[in-house]
Design a protein around this motif. Structure first.
Motif, PDB file in Angstrom:
ATOM      1  N   LEU A   1       0.811  -1.077   0.141  1.00  0.00           N
ATOM      2  CA  LEU A   1       0.076   0.051   0.052  1.00  0.00           C
ATOM      3  C   LEU A   1       0.871   1.367   0.151  1.00  0.00           C
ATOM      4  O   LEU A   1       1.996   1.228   0.752  1.00  0.00           O
ATOM      5  N   LYS A   2       0.249   2.325  -0.667  1.00  0.00           N
ATOM      6  CA  LYS A   2       1.177   3.501  -0.654  1.00  0.00           C
ATOM      7  C   LYS A   2       0.885   4.268   0.577  1.00  0.00           C
ATOM      8  O   LYS A   2      -0.293   4.316   0.945  1.00  0.00           O
ATOM      9  N   THR A   3       2.039   4.898   1.359  1.00  0.00           N
ATOM     10  CA  THR A   3       1.797   5.562   2.426  1.00  0.00           C
ATOM     11  C   THR A   3       2.502   7.100   2.339  1.00  0.00           C
ATOM     12  O   THR A   3       3.460   7.121   1.295  1.00  0.00           O
ATOM     13  N   GLY A   4       1.909   8.034   2.791  1.00  0.00           N
ATOM     14  CA  GLY A   4       2.286   9.402   2.737  1.00  0.00           C
ATOM     15  C   GLY A   4       1.585  10.218   3.511  1.00  0.00           C
ATOM     16  O   GLY A   4       0.582   9.790   4.096  1.00  0.00           O
ATOM     17  N   THR A   5       1.767  11.629   3.513  1.00  0.00           N
ATOM     18  CA  THR A   5       0.760  12.353   4.240  1.00  0.00           C
ATOM     19  C   THR A   5      -0.280  12.496   3.420  1.00  0.00           C
ATOM     20  O   THR A   5      -0.294  12.316   2.159  1.00  0.00           O
ATOM     21  N   ALA A   6      -1.352  13.155   3.893  1.00  0.00           N
ATOM     22  CA  ALA A   6      -2.765  13.438   3.302  1.00  0.00           C
ATOM     23  C   ALA A   6      -2.445  14.405   2.078  1.00  0.00           C
ATOM     24  O   ALA A   6      -3.028  14.331   0.893  1.00  0.00           O
ATOM     25  N   THR A   7      -1.662  15.411   2.537  1.00  0.00           N
ATOM     26  CA  THR A   7      -1.348  16.258   1.492  1.00  0.00           C
ATOM     27  C   THR A   7      -0.529  15.851   0.380  1.00  0.00           C
ATOM     28  O   THR A   7      -0.711  16.149  -0.939  1.00  0.00           O
TER      29      THR A   7
END
Length: 616
Positions: free
Chosen positions: A182-188
């Motif tokens: 799964l891709k992860t990162g900040t919502a922005t």
């Protein structure tokens, strides 16, 4: 819990009510849609909850509480009452095992029927630990919708020119992958990478100055320089200045003070300083845009020379003469940067952006002319299902046996739906979202300031867990801000020095425990002034539990730590190094994070202890 007393929505037009206003391009159409759903917000909330439950019927988490109840057999009001009766309030800890299974690649319907392919990282403001939160197409879609709605209300007060530019200080972090792919990162980060971000510019007919390669460079210093360079290159076309949080604007203009000569040189020659910007993709994207403009460079150089002599007062209006306003989140922990932002903006309006979290958007600013300190947010009843836990502060003068961890100083009532909130009452927000959060305690304390038609208008008060507490004392982020403001005012009055940033810590490693406030300042200050500021802040805490504890020496003297210049930039770099993005960064106002405390204590150059209450 008593069920909500609402009229039921069962007609076939309900789904049209949910989304209909965003099919057209016209501002009035978007506003009319919101006015319509706000009018019958209680009914729309019931419909929103039922849509969520029917879309996600049978998922493992809901089955745990609702069993085999067929939600299709129940009318909307009965389903709402059953849900709030059987499904308990939850924290992130209650959902964490499900989210970790999703992150590890479990494709069974755990929280949502639609597979979750992306996870957002929360900012970690509350406890210094970033958490995974599900992110879906719905997340990007509601972001686009609230941006369009807010822009429509702003355009009524501050019309902008079609085809104009926005100087946006926005930043993406690098998207990573979990073990399950799964891709992860900040919502922005997810939003800036989505098609909805491009759609927003087309629908609002205003375009960011910087290309995607600048936004996503992964190096906030290089991105900031490029944002400034392109903003100056397009200076006459810029209609407004924006960022996610006001901190980013203050940080960018502080960088401008340092690099304006380099920026002028680059504009003059159509170049990009190879010492400052080194990322090939970013360099190419910027150099494809700019061209030599000696006349513009000369004008900017003259203005900056004058601004430098004047302490950079009003730099926005002088460098971007057609800008109509500054737009950013300015509430909560961002209040600390309000004075500096006003200094840069001079008389230009400061417009507070909308209210939301990594978990969900909540409310829109429908009165953009209101100053940030008075802003309210009208709840958008289609985005999530909202409940509100009534909060009442304990009378702590009579509650000396209350433990330091007892509900953070609040007595709770039973959760109520949006249709039953009362003006003047404080609440904690509870969310049920399309992305798989069920009766999720957000931790935000809000106050109902009034109503717009049938939907409440909220004032953000504070994060509930951001609190200084040692004994029977309990001081919120808002309490701390008042105290620090008094100390900063004394600092300016006595030494003409400026408070750059601050945070705090409840130190219980020594006995008795005591509060520690960390200051980074700009200017030369005598030891005696710091001692006065320390005493002034200690005396400014009005919480009865704190005052009693100080008088009885069960809490020790307030400690003021003066930090070396650049300490909060090190904290920012620590945050980004842990996967955060500048667009999401908020200086924690109270921290127990050992990594942050290590930085703060290593950078402390002076310590002072309050002599208030007879302490030495």
């Amino acid at each position: 819990m008593e069920p909500a007393l609402l009229s039921c929505t069962t007609n076939a037009d309900a789904s049209k009510v949910m989304d209909g206003g965003f099919d057209g391009d016209d501002d009035s159409t978007v506003i009319n849609w919101f006015e319509s759903v706000a009018e019958k917000a209680g009914e729309v909330q019931t419909e929103t909850l039922c849509r969520i439950l029917r879309l996600n019927y049978g998922v493992e988490y809901l089955k745990k509480w609702l069993g085999d109840i067929d939600v299709e057999d129940l009318d909307d009001c009965a389903l709402e009452a059953l849900y709030t009766c059987l499904v308990p309030l939850a924290s992130h800890a209650d959902l964490e095992s499900y989210i970790h299974r999703i992150a590890d690649g479990d494709k069974s319907p755990l929280l949502t029927q639609q597979p979750i392919t992306t996870l957002s990282l929360s900012s970690g403001t509350t406890d210094g630990r970033q958490k995974y939160v599900p992110f879906t197409r719905h997340s990007s879609r509601t972001t686009l919708q609230i941006f369009r709605l807010a822009a429509a209300y702003r355009s009524r007060v501050y019309p902008i020119k079609e085809g104009g530019r926005i100087l946006e200080f926005i930043y993406s972090s690098k998207q990573k992958q979990t073990e399950g792919g799964l891709k992860t990162g900040t919502a922005t980060t997810h939003y800036f990478a989505s098609k909805e971000f491009k759609t927003k510019q087309e629908k609002t007919k205003c375009y960011t100055c910087s290309p995607e390669a600048v936004i996503s460079s992964g190096d906030y210093k290089q991105s900031t320089y490029c944002h400034l360079l392109l903003g100056l290159f397009y200076s006459n076309q810029v209609e407004f200045i924006a960022s996610t949080f006001s901190y980013s604007i203050v940080q960018a203009f502080t960088s401008l003070e340092e690099h304006w000569r380099d920026l002028c040189s680059d504009i003059k020659h159509g170049s990009l300083n190879s010492r400052i910007v080194t990322i090939p993709k970013t360099r190419k994207a910027v150099l494809d845009i700019i061209s030599p403009n000696p006349r513009l460079a000369s004008r900017i150089e003259t203005i900056c020379e004058e601004l430098e002599r004047e302490g950079w007062y009003g730099l926005i209006t002088k460098l971007w003469p057609n800008a109509k306003y500054v737009y950013s989140i300015m509430t909560g922990s961002m209040q600390a940067y309000h004075k500096k932002l006003q200094h840069f903006a001079k008389d230009l309006p400061l417009v507070s952006a909308d209210y939301g979290s990594t978990e969900s958007w909540i409310g829109v600013n429908i009165d953009p002319s209101a100053p940030p300190e008075n802003v309210t947010f009208a709840v958008i009843p289609t985005f999530s299902y909202y409940e509100f836990i009534p909060l009442h502060r304990y009378n702590r003068e009579c509650s000396c046996n209350t433990s330091a961890t007892d509900d953070n100083g609040y007595k709770e009532g039973e959760p109520v739906p949006l249709s039953r909130v009362k003006a003047g009452q404080q609440y904690e927000i509870v969310l049920t979202t399309f992305t798989g959060l069920y009766r999720y305690r957000l931790g935000d304390v809000v106050e109902v300031a009034g109503f717009h038609k049938g939907t409440p208008k909220l004032n953000f008060v504070c994060r509930r867990k951001l609190i200084l507490a040692i004994n029977i004392d309990k001081n919120t982020e808002k309490d701390l801000q008042v105290v620090v403001d008094k100390g900063a005012q004394l600092l300016m009055r006595k030494a003409k020095a400026e408070l750059v940033d601050f945070t705090s810590h409840a130190n219980v490693d020594t006995q008795p425990g005591h509060y520690v406030i960390y200051w980074e300042i700009k200017g030369d200050v005598d030891k005696g002034v710091f001692e006065e500021c320390c005493r002034e802040m200690d005396a400014s805490f009005v919480d009865p539990g704190y005052i009693v504890s100080r008088k009885t020496s069960s809490i020790g003297p307030l400690e003021l730590c003066i930090l070396e210049r650049g300490t909060f930039m090190k904290i920012l770099e620590y945050f980004i190094g842990n996967g955060g993005a500048l667009s999401q960064f908020k200086t924690p106002r109270c921290t127990s994070d050992q990594g942050l405390l290590a930085i703060l204590n290593a950078c402390t150059i002076q310590r002072f202890y309050s002599a208030e209450y007879g302490s030495e």
